[in-house]
Design an enzyme around this catalytic site. Structure first.
Site, short mmCIF file in Angstrom:
data_model
loop_
_atom_site.label_atom_id
_atom_site.label_comp_id
_atom_site.label_asym_id
_atom_site.label_seq_id
_atom_site.Cartn_x
_atom_site.Cartn_y
_atom_site.Cartn_z
N ASP A 157 -25.29 -5.46 11.07
CA ASP A 157 -26.23 -4.59 11.78
C ASP A 157 -27.14 -3.90 10.78
O ASP A 157 -26.87 -3.90 9.58
CB ASP A 157 -25.47 -3.51 12.55
CG ASP A 157 -24.76 -4.06 13.76
OD1 ASP A 157 -24.86 -5.27 13.98
OD2 ASP A 157 -24.10 -3.28 14.46
N LYS A 179 -29.45 -3.99 16.25
CA LYS A 179 -29.98 -3.49 17.52
C LYS A 179 -30.94 -2.36 17.16
O LYS A 179 -30.50 -1.26 16.84
CB LYS A 179 -28.85 -2.99 18.41
CG LYS A 179 -27.94 -4.10 18.89
CD LYS A 179 -26.87 -3.60 19.83
CE LYS A 179 -26.07 -4.76 20.39
NZ LYS A 179 -24.64 -4.66 20.19
#
Ligand SMILES: C[S@@+](CC[C@H](N)C(=O)[O-])C[C@H]1O[C@@H](n2cnc3c(N)ncnc32)[C@H](O)[C@@H]1O
Length: 367
Positions: A157, A179
């Protein structure tokens, strides 16, 4: 040319009596290492530092409060000379040699053993959930870094410590599934599928996240997806930003005179939203420090809900953005102003807000 100075070997100390001669800091590291390798540790020292005395009091090591005697050497498999004094260590080594006992020097660094299997020993395809800490590459654990160095695939991430991606083996596939708020993201079912598919193909897949995977990190969901697919999962906890970021901003989440706990919440849904499971009135009464993650956009609404729940408007509060990273920023204001102050400072995620008297901690004050 480098001269060989000896043969590096791993000694099978598990279940064997190892004598550590010395009770000071030099001995402590060796004792911890030997205990981690399941050796039966006996400490020989007339006096010992508190940590060694504590291990003995808990029955985790034997401690003979005296000098070394010949009987000690007869009973042991290995000796570690760790008195902290080179002449005394040399004398111990000589006595051990006379009794045909192998003796290791206590000087030098203690190798830090990782909880992870080394890269070479392939157990087959699996997923390793690695918590990377708040972002600074120095704040990942030894086990986390070991796992990354052994990985065939790293799925990461944006808040993971990206600098450690530099440490992967040649040929390791790096997959970014960040994200990013307001942008197209990889859906969670797709991330789960990636983990399962790569592990099924026999690869070691590291799922690298910021902080700890089980603190608002969907680690539980990813574990369940792997379990359902029959994929082995290993866990490497990380230093959660919930703890590390306030600490790096000089805020101790607990302080003996201030509170008896802290509460970590997510602020990604506003108070009153049908998706919110939080009772803000109860949080206002909790008398714990509040740590709000993912709360930048809703901070003013959260503060208003806490004020409505009876929290003092002058309660100290602080927002820390990009904790542990070069752009770390800190905004302090009383609760009644923290939403506006954070907005006025242009703070953007990732950020954490701490509410409670500890947010005004002053190391120079006497408690
Ligand atoms: C999806 S959560 C993941 C938390 C992560 N699993 C952990 O244990 O730290 C992301 C939130 O963590 C907080 N966060 C993570 N890293 C941060 C950092 N370096 N500085 C400030 N806040 C951070 C922010 O509140 C951010 O919105």
């Amino acid at each position: 040319m480098r001269r060989a100075t000896g043969l590096q070997v791993e000694l099978p100390v598990a279940g064997r009596i190892v004598l550590v001669v010395g009770g000071g800091p030099q001995a402590l590291g060796k004792i911890a290492l030997l205990r981690g390798s399941d050796a039966e540790v006996t400490v020989i020292a007339p006096a010992a530092i508190a940590s060694i005395a504590d291990l003995a009091a808990r029955g985790l090591v034997r401690w003979h409060r005296r000098e070394l005697i010949e009987n000690d050497l007869d009973e042991c498999w290995l000796v570690v000379a760790a008195t902290g004094d080179p002449a005394s260590d040399a004398a111990v080594t000589e006595r051990a040699a006379a009794r045909q006992r192998f003796c290791l020097p206590g000087s030098g660094g203690v190798p830090v053993r990782s909880a992870m299997p080394p890269g070479g020993s392939r157990l087959g395809g699996r997923v390793v959930l690695v918590g990377g800490g708040p972002g600074d590459p120095g704040l990942i654990t030894v086990s986390g870094l070991t796992a990354i160095r052994a990985a065939d695939v790293v799925v990461h991430d944006r808040l993971a410590p990206l600098a450690v991606l530099d440490q992967v083996r040649a040929g390791t596939e790096i997959i970014d599934v960040s994200k990013i708020p307001g942008r197209a993201t990889t859906p969670q079912y797709e991330i789960n599928r990636l983990l399962v598919d790569h592990a099924r193909a026999g690869r070691i897949v590291v799922r690298l996240k910021g902080g700890d995977n089980f603190v608002f990190g969907r680690g539980g969901e990813e574990w369940q997806a792997c379990e359902q697919a029959g994929i082995e999962v290993q866990l490497v906890p990380g230093v959660s930003s919930a703890l590390a970021v306030p600490a790096l901003a000089g805020i101790p989440l607990t302080h003996r005179t201030a509170n008896q706990g802290f509460t970590v919440i997510t602020g990604h849904v506003p108070p009153g939203d049908p998706r919110s499971m939080l009772d803000y009135a109860a949080l206002a009464r909790s008398r714990t420090a509040l740590v709000i993650m993912m709360g930048v956009a809703n901070l003013a609404a959260i503060a208003a809900a806490l004020l409505a729940g009876g929290l003092d408007p002058q309660t100290p509060a602080a927002t820390i953005a990009d904790g542990s990273l070069p752009g770390q920023r800190l905004v302090k204001a009383p609760l009644v102003e923290i939403g506006a102050a954070t907005g006025a400072a242009g703070i953007r995620p990732p950020a954490i807000t701490v509410i409670g008297s500890v947010a005004a901690f002053d190391p120079a004050a006497t408690s």
